[in-house]
Design a protein around this motif. Structure first.
Motif, PDB file in Angstrom:
ATOM      1  N   GLY A   7       0.826  -1.197   0.000  1.00 44.93           N
ATOM      2  CA  GLY A   7       0.000   0.000   0.000  1.00 44.93           C
ATOM      3  C   GLY A   7       0.866   1.254   0.000  1.00 44.93           C
ATOM      4  N   GLY A   8       1.941   1.206  -0.745  1.00 41.60           N
ATOM      5  CA  GLY A   8       2.903   2.302  -0.734  1.00 41.60           C
ATOM      6  C   GLY A   8       2.643   3.403  -1.729  1.00 41.60           C
ATOM      7  N   THR A   9       1.471   3.393  -2.381  1.00 43.02           N
ATOM      8  CA  THR A   9       1.201   4.417  -3.390  1.00 43.02           C
ATOM      9  C   THR A   9       0.108   5.391  -2.978  1.00 43.02           C
ATOM     10  N   GLY A  10      -0.492   5.208  -1.804  1.00 43.63           N
ATOM     11  CA  GLY A  10      -1.542   6.107  -1.343  1.00 43.63           C
ATOM     12  C   GLY A  10      -0.996   7.326  -0.629  1.00 43.63           C
ATOM     13  N   LEU A  11      -1.883   8.055   0.046  1.00 42.40           N
ATOM     14  CA  LEU A  11      -1.510   9.277   0.747  1.00 42.40           C
ATOM     15  C   LEU A  11      -0.384   9.028   1.741  1.00 42.40           C
ATOM     16  N   ILE A  12      -0.548   8.032   2.612  1.00 41.73           N
ATOM     17  CA  ILE A  12       0.456   7.756   3.634  1.00 41.73           C
ATOM     18  C   ILE A  12       1.663   7.053   3.028  1.00 41.73           C
ATOM     19  N   GLY A  13       1.418   6.043   2.199  1.00 41.81           N
ATOM     20  CA  GLY A  13       2.510   5.257   1.645  1.00 41.81           C
ATOM     21  C   GLY A  13       3.480   6.056   0.805  1.00 41.81           C
ATOM     22  N   SER A  14       2.968   6.928  -0.047  1.00 44.36           N
ATOM     23  CA  SER A  14       3.855   7.710  -0.910  1.00 44.36           C
ATOM     24  C   SER A  14       4.709   8.673  -0.097  1.00 44.36           C
ATOM     25  N   ARG A  15       4.109   9.289   0.937  1.00 48.39           N
ATOM     26  CA  ARG A  15       4.883  10.196   1.788  1.00 48.39           C
ATOM     27  C   ARG A  15       5.901   9.425   2.622  1.00 48.39           C
ATOM     28  N   VAL A 165      -8.012  10.650  12.035  1.00 49.64           N
ATOM     29  CA  VAL A 165      -8.373  11.261  10.755  1.00 49.64           C
ATOM     30  C   VAL A 165      -7.113  11.912  10.191  1.00 49.64           C
ATOM     31  N   VAL A 166      -6.604  11.352   9.093  1.00 50.68           N
ATOM     32  CA  VAL A 166      -5.320  11.793   8.539  1.00 50.68           C
ATOM     33  C   VAL A 166      -5.517  13.020   7.653  1.00 50.68           C
ATOM     34  N   LEU A 167      -4.757  14.078   7.947  1.00 47.38           N
ATOM     35  CA  LEU A 167      -4.804  15.305   7.164  1.00 47.38           C
ATOM     36  C   LEU A 167      -3.597  15.353   6.239  1.00 47.38           C
ATOM     37  N   GLY A 168      -3.866  15.463   4.933  1.00 52.15           N
ATOM     38  CA  GLY A 168      -2.782  15.508   3.956  1.00 52.15           C
ATOM     39  C   GLY A 168      -3.132  16.425   2.810  1.00 52.15           C
ATOM     40  N   LEU A 174      -8.983  16.049   4.791  1.00 55.64           N
ATOM     41  CA  LEU A 174      -8.943  17.508   4.865  1.00 55.64           C
ATOM     42  C   LEU A 174      -9.569  18.213   3.659  1.00 55.64           C
ATOM     43  N   PRO A 175      -9.280  17.817   2.420  1.00 54.90           N
ATOM     44  CA  PRO A 175      -9.893  18.526   1.289  1.00 54.90           C
ATOM     45  C   PRO A 175     -11.423  18.514   1.343  1.00 54.90           C
ATOM     46  N   LEU A 176     -12.015  17.398   1.795  1.00 55.18           N
ATOM     47  CA  LEU A 176     -13.469  17.315   1.881  1.00 55.18           C
ATOM     48  C   LEU A 176     -14.016  18.213   2.986  1.00 55.18           C
ATOM     49  N   ILE A 177     -13.317  18.244   4.122  1.00 56.88           N
ATOM     50  CA  ILE A 177     -13.771  19.063   5.241  1.00 56.88           C
ATOM     51  C   ILE A 177     -13.582  20.546   4.940  1.00 56.88           C
ATOM     52  N   ALA A 178     -12.476  20.878   4.255  1.00 53.99           N
ATOM     53  CA  ALA A 178     -12.149  22.284   4.008  1.00 53.99           C
ATOM     54  C   ALA A 178     -12.893  22.881   2.818  1.00 53.99           C
ATOM     55  N   LEU A 179     -13.375  22.035   1.891  1.00 58.21           N
ATOM     56  CA  LEU A 179     -13.998  22.548   0.675  1.00 58.21           C
ATOM     57  C   LEU A 179     -15.113  23.555   0.933  1.00 58.21           C
ATOM     58  N   PRO A 180     -16.072  23.296   1.848  1.00 56.78           N
ATOM     59  CA  PRO A 180     -17.125  24.297   2.087  1.00 56.78           C
ATOM     60  C   PRO A 180     -16.559  25.647   2.527  1.00 56.78           C
ATOM     61  N   TRP A 198      -7.511  14.007  15.010  1.00 57.05           N
ATOM     62  CA  TRP A 198      -6.845  14.216  13.730  1.00 57.05           C
ATOM     63  C   TRP A 198      -5.346  13.964  13.858  1.00 57.05           C
ATOM     64  N   VAL A 199      -4.664  13.862  12.718  1.00 54.54           N
ATOM     65  CA  VAL A 199      -3.209  13.737  12.716  1.00 54.54           C
ATOM     66  C   VAL A 199      -2.682  14.135  11.340  1.00 54.54           C
ATOM     67  N   HIS A 200      -1.590  14.891  11.320  1.00 59.26           N
ATOM     68  CA  HIS A 200      -0.933  15.296  10.068  1.00 59.26           C
ATOM     69  C   HIS A 200      -0.252  14.077   9.452  1.00 59.26           C
ATOM     70  N   VAL A 201      -0.273  13.956   8.130  1.00 60.64           N
ATOM     71  CA  VAL A 201       0.299  12.786   7.468  1.00 60.64           C
ATOM     72  C   VAL A 201       1.779  12.619   7.787  1.00 60.64           C
ATOM     73  N   ASP A 202       2.505  13.715   7.996  1.00 59.99           N
ATOM     74  CA  ASP A 202       3.922  13.587   8.339  1.00 59.99           C
ATOM     75  C   ASP A 202       4.112  12.949   9.708  1.00 59.99           C
ATOM     76  N   ASP A 203       3.175  13.194  10.625  1.00 64.64           N
ATOM     77  CA  ASP A 203       3.267  12.547  11.933  1.00 64.64           C
ATOM     78  C   ASP A 203       2.845  11.086  11.863  1.00 64.64           C
TER      79      ASP A 203
END
Length: 298
Positions: A7-15, A165-168, A174-180, A198-203
């Protein structure tokens, strides 16, 4: 250190791949697509009858992030089956691979989720909490963790990293929550009293690396910021940080109609504390929600 990531190509895996390569670690990504090199990282085909064991001899750590996304699409019967099945099949295959390689990895870091804890407005959950949710997500996580713990039979230390809840950037919650808010129509979601751990993807990636390098860590590990927010405060923080108004409430009934059962991801929540990370010396890069949002929107 030699690390294999499923699963190394998703939000967490790629980072995570970026961070490991920057450290000088050797990384191998397991993928369902054709074996290849990407960004100087070998991608090895697995599942569907593939036998990747020869490429995985000598790995020090196995990281399992594989599984159908919870955030995409409605939770239909078919979707829920895919979410559950993808996690169980990938983890079972990792256990099989560990059983067949000559040198066993020192540690398996298996992704998990704080959805194993029941939704609550008042409870505070640590890794010692015994309460367990009986809904779809809670059951999925419990079965997933039980399967991963089978690696103990081969003398492999198992870390069950329960992500909040991972923020990236560009994907994740985050994009869904922040869009409005970006559209100037942001406001309180549901009652606003529900917790959002919540948690930042880098953490998330930092916690995974910390778990690999800290032998005393094993079993459940909460991967959340030490500063959870109630949904109302979370929204106000986004609005203030992005210089947008927080004024238009989103009723629970509207979200349930739009998202179905998946609406529980934002209408229900848990206050989860990363007690093991903190006590073992992990220092969060983004303990503050304001700092996390500023970093992600730069």
């Amino acid at each position: 250190m030699k690390v294999a990531i499923a699963g190394g190509t998703g939000l967490i895996g790629s980072r995570l791949c970026e961070m490991l390569k920057k450290r000088g670690d050797d990384v191998i990504v397991l993928t369902r697509s054709q074996s290849k090199m990407k960004n100087a990282i070998p991608h090895v085909k697995w599942l569907n009858g593939e036998k990747p064991e020869p490429m995985l001899e000598g790995i020090d750590a196995f990281i399992n992030l594989a599984g159908v996304s919870l955030n995409e699409g409605r939770w239909t019967i078919e979707r829920k089956e895919a979410i559950y099945k993808s996690r169980m099949e990938s983890t079972e295959e990792i256990i099989r691979i560990i059983g067949h390689v000559k040198k066993k990895p020192d540690v398996l870091v298996n992704a998990s989720a704080i959805g194993i804890y029941p939704a609550s407005i008042n409870a505070v959950y640590t890794e010692e909490s015994q309460e367990q949710s009986s809904d779809f997500l809670g059951t999925t996580v419990a079965d997933w963790e039980e399967k991963a713990l089978e690696a103990n039979e081969f003398g492999v230390r198992v870390c069950l990293t329960r992500f909040g809840v991972v923020l990236g950037r560009g994907s994740g919650a985050l994009p869904l929550i922040a869009l409005p808010y970006l559209l100037f129509v942001g406001g309180t979601v549901g009652s606003g009293e529900q917790w959002l751990s919540w948690v930042h993807v880098d953490d998330v990636c930092g916690a995974i690396i910390h778990a690999i390098e800290t032998p005393e860590l094993e079993g459940p590990i909460n991967v959340t910021s030490p500063n959870a927010k109630r949904m109302k405060q979370f929204g106000k923080t986004i609005g203030r940080t992005l210089n947008r108004p927080h004024w238009l409430p989103v009723p629970s009934t509207a979200l349930k109609l739009a998202l179905g059962e998946k609406s529980q991801l934002v209408l229900e929540g848990q206050y989860v504390v990363p007690e093991k990370l903190l006590s073992s010396g992990y220092r969060f890069q983004f303990a503050s929600l304001e700092d996390a949002i500023i970093d992600l929107y730069n």
